[in-house]
Design a protein around this motif. Sequence first.
Motif, PDB file in Angstrom:
ATOM      1  N   TYR A  76      -2.046   8.102   3.502  1.00 44.10           N
ATOM      2  CA  TYR A  76      -3.093   7.478   2.685  1.00 44.10           C
ATOM      3  C   TYR A  76      -3.515   6.151   3.318  1.00 44.10           C
ATOM      4  O   TYR A  76      -2.985   5.095   3.004  1.00 44.10           O
ATOM      5  CB  TYR A  76      -2.596   7.266   1.259  1.00 44.10           C
TER       6      TYR A  76
ATOM      7  N   THR B  19      -8.471   6.496  -0.400  1.00 40.87           N
ATOM      8  CA  THR B  19      -7.735   5.234  -0.513  1.00 40.87           C
ATOM      9  C   THR B  19      -8.738   4.093  -0.391  1.00 40.87           C
ATOM     10  O   THR B  19      -9.298   3.865   0.684  1.00 40.87           O
ATOM     11  CB  THR B  19      -6.663   5.112   0.575  1.00 40.87           C
TER      12      THR B  19
ATOM     13  N   TYR C 283      -6.249   6.679  -4.437  1.00 41.07           N
ATOM     14  CA  TYR C 283      -4.817   6.419  -4.295  1.00 41.07           C
ATOM     15  C   TYR C 283      -4.584   4.922  -4.426  1.00 41.07           C
ATOM     16  O   TYR C 283      -4.911   4.141  -3.529  1.00 41.07           O
ATOM     17  CB  TYR C 283      -4.319   6.917  -2.936  1.00 41.07           C
TER      18      TYR C 283
ATOM     19  N   ARG D 229       0.802  -1.218   0.000  1.00 42.80           N
ATOM     20  CA  ARG D 229       0.000   0.000   0.000  1.00 42.80           C
ATOM     21  C   ARG D 229       0.838   1.272   0.000  1.00 42.80           C
ATOM     22  O   ARG D 229       0.477   2.264  -0.621  1.00 42.80           O
ATOM     23  CB  ARG D 229      -0.911   0.018   1.233  1.00 42.80           C
TER      24      ARG D 229
END
Length: 301
Positions: free
Chosen positions: A98, A114, A146, A86
């Motif tokens: 995020y 996110t 994101y 991530r």
Amino acid sequence: MILFKCGNMIMLSGFILGNIGCELWKGAVTMKVNRVAIVLVVLVIAIIIAVYFVSRGENGDGKETGSVESSTLAIPGPDEFDPEQRHFPREFFDDSQYQVGEYVVDWNGNPVYTPHAVNGEPFGEFEPREEMDCSLPGVVNAQQQYVHGRFMLVSEHDGPTNFDHLVPTGYAHSAVGAAVAASNTATMATTYYDQLAFEYWRDHIHTPDAAERVELGAKTAGPHHAPLPGMNGFKIETCSSNIVVAHLAYKNVGSESWIVFRLPMRWANGMWEVIGDDLDGERTEQPTIYSLDGWVKVNAQ
């Protein structure tokens, strides 16, 4: 093209990059890329420099996504690719803000979400179209997500809705779908050298230097610089059943002006792909604009 003024200037692939932070990037871009990539690299680096000074002190279809930890100074090799990662530690940029299921803002104050699914999630209600739709609304609602260490636009009605391994697909056969696909190509592919960028260049970018870029393969394990926010607006120069030429406007950080890029798109095999010849490459960078009046505005939500 001077994005930031400073006492010392350096040349980057024929463009002037201002700001004292330029020293941080000496030698960072040495590979030959096409003109689209060159222009977008300049924009991304300018944004990164601005951010540095401001901020220093499962996808439903079950397919994998990709990226891995990297930095601008010591980038791990592509063998370290991790499809579930991530966050991506990068020099002068910390993306730990995020967090899954939460909103933050990009450099221009627009929201970024996110998603829970590592490939991204649908937003709104997709409207499939069998026939080409060249009509344009005044505003396109979209969610900026994101994913893979970069920003992806998901429009309310025009996609993307699916993925071909790492690359977002499932755009509407429409002018809006073409513009969103163009913006995502710019923010997710052209300035990177990881596996996701490689798949874009191999399958969805058809320009004079695409074959050379594909031959380079995946050179980094993940994104190696801060992400470029999605477009703030667009205009359509040409729209036909299979070809759309889109002008994309990206806001200059801290300024009421927008850098504009021109990208020709072709509908092929149910996907919008970037196309172009040498002349298109020369026309990629368009004059800076100081208002979005008359443009289709992108309302990031």
